[in-house]
Design a protein around this motif. Structure first.
Motif, PDB file in Angstrom:
ATOM      1  N   LEU A  81       0.863  -1.169   0.000  1.00  0.00           N
ATOM      2  CA  LEU A  81       0.000   0.000   0.000  1.00  0.00           C
ATOM      3  C   LEU A  81       0.908   1.230   0.000  1.00  0.00           C
ATOM      4  CD1 LEU A  81      -2.931   0.963   0.159  1.00  0.00           C
ATOM      5  CD2 LEU A  81      -2.874   0.569   2.620  1.00  0.00           C
ATOM      6  N   VAL A  82       0.894   1.991  -1.096  1.00  0.00           N
ATOM      7  CA  VAL A  82       1.861   3.077  -1.308  1.00  0.00           C
ATOM      8  C   VAL A  82       1.107   4.405  -1.448  1.00  0.00           C
ATOM      9  CG1 VAL A  82       3.913   3.776  -2.606  1.00  0.00           C
ATOM     10  CG2 VAL A  82       3.202   1.376  -2.620  1.00  0.00           C
ATOM     11  N   PRO A  83       0.861   5.104  -0.330  1.00  0.00           N
ATOM     12  CA  PRO A  83       0.046   6.320  -0.396  1.00  0.00           C
ATOM     13  C   PRO A  83       0.756   7.532  -0.972  1.00  0.00           C
ATOM     14  CG  PRO A  83       0.773   5.938   1.853  1.00  0.00           C
ATOM     15  CD  PRO A  83       1.194   4.737   1.063  1.00  0.00           C
ATOM     16  N   LYS A 141      -0.779   5.512  -4.842  1.00  0.00           N
ATOM     17  CA  LYS A 141      -1.180   6.863  -5.239  1.00  0.00           C
ATOM     18  C   LYS A 141       0.080   7.617  -5.666  1.00  0.00           C
ATOM     19  CE  LYS A 141      -4.886   9.375  -5.659  1.00  0.00           C
ATOM     20  NZ  LYS A 141      -5.985   8.907  -6.539  1.00  0.00           N
ATOM     21  N   VAL A 142       0.852   7.023  -6.557  1.00  0.00           N
ATOM     22  CA  VAL A 142       2.066   7.653  -7.062  1.00  0.00           C
ATOM     23  C   VAL A 142       2.015   7.700  -8.585  1.00  0.00           C
ATOM     24  CG1 VAL A 142       3.458   6.983  -5.073  1.00  0.00           C
ATOM     25  CG2 VAL A 142       3.350   5.454  -7.047  1.00  0.00           C
ATOM     26  N   GLU A 197       2.424  -5.766 -11.053  1.00  0.00           N
ATOM     27  CA  GLU A 197       0.991  -5.475 -11.075  1.00  0.00           C
ATOM     28  C   GLU A 197       0.727  -4.268 -10.177  1.00  0.00           C
ATOM     29  OE1 GLU A 197      -3.303  -7.668 -10.115  1.00  0.00           O
ATOM     30  OE2 GLU A 197      -1.410  -8.608  -9.502  1.00  0.00           O
ATOM     31  N   ASN A 198      -0.071  -3.324 -10.658  1.00  0.00           N
ATOM     32  CA  ASN A 198      -0.358  -2.151  -9.839  1.00  0.00           C
ATOM     33  C   ASN A 198      -1.736  -1.591 -10.143  1.00  0.00           C
ATOM     34  OD1 ASN A 198      -0.012   0.561 -11.595  1.00  0.00           O
ATOM     35  ND2 ASN A 198       1.427  -0.991 -12.345  1.00  0.00           N
ATOM     36  N   LYS A 199      -2.279  -0.943  -9.142  1.00  0.00           N
ATOM     37  CA  LYS A 199      -3.596  -0.322  -9.281  1.00  0.00           C
ATOM     38  C   LYS A 199      -3.646   0.924  -8.420  1.00  0.00           C
ATOM     39  CE  LYS A 199      -8.512  -1.545  -9.379  1.00  0.00           C
ATOM     40  NZ  LYS A 199      -8.613  -1.234 -10.812  1.00  0.00           N
ATOM     41  N   GLU A 200      -4.271   1.970  -8.932  1.00  0.00           N
ATOM     42  CA  GLU A 200      -4.328   3.231  -8.195  1.00  0.00           C
ATOM     43  C   GLU A 200      -5.422   3.188  -7.132  1.00  0.00           C
ATOM     44  OE1 GLU A 200      -4.880   8.046  -8.996  1.00  0.00           O
ATOM     45  OE2 GLU A 200      -4.520   6.670 -10.667  1.00  0.00           O
ATOM     46  N   ILE A 201      -5.100   3.735  -5.956  1.00  0.00           N
ATOM     47  CA  ILE A 201      -6.080   3.838  -4.876  1.00  0.00           C
ATOM     48  C   ILE A 201      -7.062   4.960  -5.199  1.00  0.00           C
ATOM     49  CG2 ILE A 201      -6.413   4.196  -2.394  1.00  0.00           C
ATOM     50  CD1 ILE A 201      -3.419   3.593  -2.046  1.00  0.00           C
ATOM     51  N   LEU A 204      -9.775  -5.058  -3.736  1.00  0.00           N
ATOM     52  CA  LEU A 204      -9.106  -6.145  -3.024  1.00  0.00           C
ATOM     53  C   LEU A 204      -9.674  -7.508  -3.432  1.00  0.00           C
ATOM     54  CD1 LEU A 204      -8.654  -4.670   0.570  1.00  0.00           C
ATOM     55  CD2 LEU A 204      -6.948  -4.884  -1.234  1.00  0.00           C
ATOM     56  N   LYS A 205     -10.945  -7.548  -3.743  1.00  0.00           N
ATOM     57  CA  LYS A 205     -11.549  -8.808  -4.211  1.00  0.00           C
ATOM     58  C   LYS A 205     -10.968  -9.208  -5.567  1.00  0.00           C
ATOM     59  CE  LYS A 205     -15.969  -8.405  -1.769  1.00  0.00           C
ATOM     60  NZ  LYS A 205     -17.425  -8.126  -1.900  1.00  0.00           N
TER      61      LYS A 205
END
Length: 472
Positions: A6-8, A37-38, A55-59, A150-151
């Motif tokens: 988790l990368v805020p 969130k980068v 693999e990455n996804k934006e918060i 998350l699912k």
């Protein structure tokens, strides 16, 4: 197994995502995912460093309602008052840091302080309001989106890289509802008394026994069994030969003189040290007292998030004595320089910082963590300890009373510069016989951070994998 980071924001990228942590996890066949969130360029840099596709996804953004923000700020203020009273340290209230200008904001923060003061008198009531904030978070779109994400991502374990970012709260709470094991690191050595532990994950990864004791002391609801001492991977870079240049190569690159002793002046952010430029000016003035053929040179490394022009007059006045070696941090656009989600350290900054510490003889600053970085190489730090300007809202006395400096009590951990006139004699000693200044700097370092330093990534990876296995 899949590990989700988790990368805020971008500030934790160097400390964790450039370290050996990812290779250690992947060596045990763990998949890596960034929920972040980068910027895209920051993600690309991480992938290049580790030679993998991640693999990455934006918060999703957390759009706090007025009431949500009121609860968060009120409980944060309550924490600060509680810590102030419990630790008998009034400087803790300086971490509130709110200075509203509009009438609306003044009224808002006055209300937060009023409720916070009331909550601080009853710990159980304070906890009820913190839990009320969490319950309200669960009614937001950000929480629902986090659950959906998350699912889809299906991580086995989540590690949050900054414990104080509000945007991480919906993710941690969603993980707990979905029964996904979750954790946070404590980002820096001074973070715990600042009262911004946003929510309570399943487990905590801390730097040292000292940090564990403080966390459990100030947060009664946190069980010692959920706190693991692993160190912090940021210090392992100093132990790696691949980041070290020869002195000749480093000095040639920045047009430094190999025949001269070298002083590093490390700047801090403008809020923490508003008069840093005058300390640098005093340092430059003091080295004029050295005989010309013995005069040391100064490396100036500014704080990575300080883009101000406040040093310019000193840099111009003493341009023959100062060599600027700025940190290599990247921003997406100039207008976003103060947006932590859009600023991040380049991988090259690791080598830059390592060699600055390795090839300088002493560091001078106002209460900076760089004292620890230099101690890794057994080099002394001089803390300036006087007020260059009269200011009723700021003083060095206040700063050095901050709770994290109590860790050096009864230790000769740094040299103290109590007046500008003391700079020259202390520098003479530090440069000629460094073992006579800050003789217990290594002991302080061992108190602050788990040793051996080169095992910190392994320690953290081991704990993550063990918890991940036990969760499956």
């Amino acid at each position: 197994m899949k590990i989700l980071f988790l990368v805020p924001d971008g500030v934790g990228i160097r400390n964790y995502l450039y370290s050996d942590l990812i290779p250690e996890l992947r060596s045990c066949n763990a998949e890596i995912c960034l929920y972040h969130k980068v910027s895209k360029s920051a993600i690309k840099e991480i992938e290049i460093v580790h030679k993998i596709k991640i693999e990455n996804k934006e918060i999703s953004d957390l759009n706090e309602t007025f009431y949500l923000k009121f609860l968060r700020e009120s409980t944060a203020y309550a924490r600060l008052i509680y810590f102030k009273d419990f630790l008998k340290n009034k400087t803790i209230l300086n971490f509130w840091g709110k200075n509203p200008t509009s009438f609306k904001l003044k009224a808002f923060y006055f209300s937060c302080k009023t409720l916070g003061t009331y909550l601080s008198k009853n710990y159980n009531l304070l906890r009820r309001y913190e839990l009320k904030y969490e319950e309200k978070i669960k009614t937001t779109k950000a929480y629902q989106k986090a659950k959906e994400d998350l699912k889809i991502l299906q991580p086995d374990f989540i590690i949050n890289l900054h414990q104080r970012a509000p945007i991480t709260t919906p993710v941690i709470l969603a993980a707990q509802e979905l029964r996904i094991k979750n954790s946070t690191v404590i980002f820096s050595w001074d973070n715990i008394p600042k009262g911004r532990l946003i929510c309570r994950p399943d487990m905590y990864f801390v730097w040292s026994e000292l940090m564990k004791k403080q966390l459990c002391l100030l947060y009664k609801e946190i069980s010692p069994e959920s706190v693991y001492i692993v160190g912090s991977p940021q210090f392992e870079f100093y132990k790696k030969k691949e980041f070290q240049q020869s002195k000749e190569a480093f000095f040639r690159q920045y047009k430094l003189d190999t025949s001269k002793k070298t002083i590093c002046f490390s700047g801090d952010d403008k809020l923490t040290t508003p008069y840093d430029q005058f300390f640098l000016e005093d340092l430059c003035s003091s080295i004029q007292e050295f005989p010309k053929n013995e005069r040391p040179q100064i490396i100036f490394r500014r704080c990575p998030v300080d883009f101000s022009d406040r040093y310019d007059f000193v840099l111009e006045k003493y341009k023959n004595d100062i060599v600027i070696v700025n940190p290599d941090w990247r921003v997406e656009t100039p207008s976003q320089e103060t947006n932590f989600t859009m600023i991040y350290p380049a991988y090259t900054d690791i080598s830059l910082l390592v060699n600055t510490c390795l090839h300088s003889d002493v560091v001078v600053n106002l209460g900076s963590t760089m004292a620890h970085d230099f101690a890794v190489f057994d080099k002394p730090c001089l803390y300036v300890n006087y007020n260059p300007k009269r200011d009723e809202n700021w003083s060095v006395e206040m700063l050095y009373q901050f709770e994290h400096f109590k860790s050096m009590e009864n230790l000769d951990a740094v040299g103290w510069v109590n007046t500008p006139s003391e700079l020259y004699p202390l520098l003479k000693i530090a440069l000629s016989t460094p073992d006579l200044i800050a003789k217990e700097r290594k002991q302080w370092l061992k108190k602050i951070i788990q040793h051996p330093l080169e095992k910190n990534s392994i320690n953290l990876a081991t704990q993550i994998l063990e918890k991940c296995t036990s969760a499956s």
